[in-house]
Design an enzyme around this catalytic site. Structure first.
Site, PDB file in Angstrom:
ATOM      1  N   GLY A  50       0.917  -1.396   0.007  1.00 44.08           N
ATOM      2  CA  GLY A  50       0.044  -0.058   0.128  1.00 44.08           C
ATOM      3  C   GLY A  50       1.041   1.414  -0.094  1.00 44.08           C
ATOM      4  O   GLY A  50       0.271   2.411   0.631  1.00 44.08           O
ATOM      5  N   ASN A  52       1.683   3.195  -2.929  1.00 42.36           N
ATOM      6  CA  ASN A  52       1.248   4.347  -3.293  1.00 42.36           C
ATOM      7  C   ASN A  52       0.227   5.624  -2.572  1.00 42.36           C
ATOM      8  O   ASN A  52      -0.174   6.658  -3.158  1.00 42.36           O
ATOM      9  CB  ASN A  52       0.221   3.614  -4.408  1.00 42.36           C
ATOM     10  CG  ASN A  52      -1.179   3.096  -3.782  1.00 42.36           C
ATOM     11  OD1 ASN A  52      -1.356   2.428  -3.021  1.00 42.36           O
ATOM     12  ND2 ASN A  52      -2.238   3.898  -3.541  1.00 42.36           N
ATOM     13  N   SER A 192      -3.405  -0.314  15.054  1.00 42.00           N
ATOM     14  CA  SER A 192      -3.799   0.886  15.073  1.00 42.00           C
ATOM     15  C   SER A 192      -4.416   0.482  16.815  1.00 42.00           C
ATOM     16  O   SER A 192      -4.542  -1.102  17.063  1.00 42.00           O
ATOM     17  CB  SER A 192      -5.521   0.855  14.524  1.00 42.00           C
ATOM     18  OG  SER A 192      -6.401   1.828  14.727  1.00 42.00           O
ATOM     19  N   TYR A 217     -13.276  -4.656  11.472  1.00 43.98           N
ATOM     20  CA  TYR A 217     -11.570  -2.797  11.880  1.00 43.98           C
ATOM     21  C   TYR A 217     -10.830  -3.610  12.822  1.00 43.98           C
ATOM     22  O   TYR A 217      -9.656  -4.343  12.909  1.00 43.98           O
ATOM     23  CB  TYR A 217     -12.057  -1.803  10.892  1.00 43.98           C
ATOM     24  CG  TYR A 217     -10.718  -1.541  10.992  1.00 43.98           C
ATOM     25  CD1 TYR A 217     -10.222  -1.307  10.257  1.00 43.98           C
ATOM     26  CD2 TYR A 217      -9.657  -0.159  12.140  1.00 43.98           C
ATOM     27  CE1 TYR A 217      -9.038  -0.688   9.747  1.00 43.98           C
ATOM     28  CE2 TYR A 217      -9.093   0.800  12.552  1.00 43.98           C
ATOM     29  CZ  TYR A 217      -8.014   0.162  10.923  1.00 43.98           C
ATOM     30  OH  TYR A 217      -7.026   1.146  11.166  1.00 43.98           O
TER      31      TYR A 217
END
Ligand code: NAP
Ligand code: NAG
Ligand code: NAG
EC number: 1.1.1.300
Length: 336
Positions: A50, A52, A192, A217
């Site tokens: 990831g 980008n 997280s 999540y």
């Protein structure tokens, strides 16, 4: 009436100034690597998933600046090539302005296709990487998806668990041999703080009975931590370390699936501009764990703002970590 209007205007103005003050002189994160040794990552190969967007992009920029060969593992080649040429320009310009051009020198960027929502894609990506790359010094499991509507990956996994945990689980497993042969090497996992609200409900890992997007999540981010701790245990004595971090609240594209009402949007933008970290600030702990000599040999730990932090007991439960590992092996089909 006029007095009230003036008072309201003053309040808005005062609030704005206060926010601006917070933004520019408040307790911002120190950019640890801002003055880092420019040759620190010279000769090292780093894979960032990831890369980008958001934190991954900022991490790539900094490690590139420190001299690394950075492989950007991205699902969309066009978006990734665009980010790569921007980064080359940005880092190249900074390079040209340096007083001593011989001090270090930037590394290089390589774009490779990797869709973590497809085990086939992860396997193809690893096969190519193992053929082309003689070494891998750092793997940064950074890509993530946040509170999307109920979706499944190509292999039928709930999307957040599938991308944030299972895709990275397979990726790491397939690259472990190369990481070991390149030792001392490092794995960095981006989790997280929201892991606190998750639980590994083994009876419904694909959320087929009920789907709560925030729970899922959090669960995927708890899985990131349990994975890190179990992997650290398995890697003892190999000189391959693995650590996990939370970046804080960062202004990125992560909230793409969250619908903010049009009227609230300006307020949200103001608050995020004033209080959220920039991607470069948010990426500091990833950069630190990937490159700093200070954490050489450190493994299985949880970091925030470049410091070790405590975990809740549920993130340190060894039996849950082992069970999750075993089930993940079955789910991604690497059971030996
Ligand atoms: N921002 C925060 O406040 C915050 C807080 C805590 C933790 N984090 C964590 O930080 C990490 C990076 O997020 P970010 O904030 O930088 O968000 P972001 O700007 O949305 O970047 C996420 C990256 O993950 C990629 N990605 C998503 N699904 C993928 C898939 N199936 N295969 C491959 N790549 C995929 C995205 O690719 P596309 O651009 O192609 O979609 C993008 O490059 C995530 O793991 C997130 O959980 C962020
Ligand atoms: C969804 O999960 C979150 C976090 O685990 C929890 O706080 C919330 O109450 C849940 N929502 C519903 C509708 O169950
Ligand atoms: C790990 O690194 C140490 C110190 O460099 C070295 O002595 C040891 O042989 C290495 N172990 C492995 C398994 O590579």
């Amino acid at each position: 009436m006029a007095v009230a209007t003036v008072a309201a205007l003053l309040a808005v103005l005062g609030g704005g100034l206060w926010l601006a003050a917070r933004r520019f002189v408040g307790s911002r994160v120190q950019l640890l690597q801002g003055s880092g040794d420019p040759g620190l990552m010279h000769g090292k190969t780093v894979l960032i998933t990831g890369a980008n967007s958001g934190l991954g992009r900022a991490t790539a920029a900094e490690l590139l600046r420190l001299g690394a060969r950075v492989i950007m593992g991205c699902r969309d080649r066009t978006r990734a090539e665009e980010a790569a040429s921007q980064l080359r320009r940005e880092v190249g310009q900074a390079e040209d302005q340096k007083a001593d051009p011989d001090a270090g020198g930037a590394g290089e960027l390589v774009v490779k296709e990797l869709d973590l929502a497809s085990l086939r894609s992860v396997r193809a990506f690893c096969q190519e990487l193992l053929q082309e790359e003689p070494r891998l010094d750092v793997l940064i499991n950074n890509a993530g998806i946040f509170q999307c509507p109920y979706m499944k990956t190509e292999d039928g996994f709930e999307m957040q668990f599938g991308v944030n945990h299972l895709g990275h689980f397979l990726l790491t497993s397939l690259l472990l041999g190369l990481l070991k042969s390149s030792a001392p090497s490092r794995i960095v996992v981006v989790s997280s703080k929201l892991y606190k609200y998750g639980d590994i409900n083994f009876e419904d890992l694909n959320c087929e009975q009920s789907y709560n997007k925030s729970f899922c999540y959090s669960r995927s981010k708890l899985a990131n931590i349990l994975f890190t701790r179990e992997l650290a245990r398995r890697l003892e004595g190999t000189n391959v370390t693995v650590n996990v971090l939370h970046p804080g609240i960062v202004r990125t594209n992560l909230g793409r699936h969250i619908n903010i009402p049009l009227l609230v949007k300006p307020l949200f933008n103001l608050v995020s501009w004033a209080f959220f970290k920039t991607p470069l600030e948010g990426a500091q702990t990833s950069i630190y764990l990937a490159s700093s000599p200070e954490v050489e040999g450190v493994s299985g730990k949880y970091f925030g703002d470049c410091k070790e932090e405590e975990l809740l007991p549920k993130a340190m439960d060894e039996s849950v970590a082992r069970k999750l590992w075993d089930i993940s092996e079955v789910m991604v089909g690497i059971l030996k």
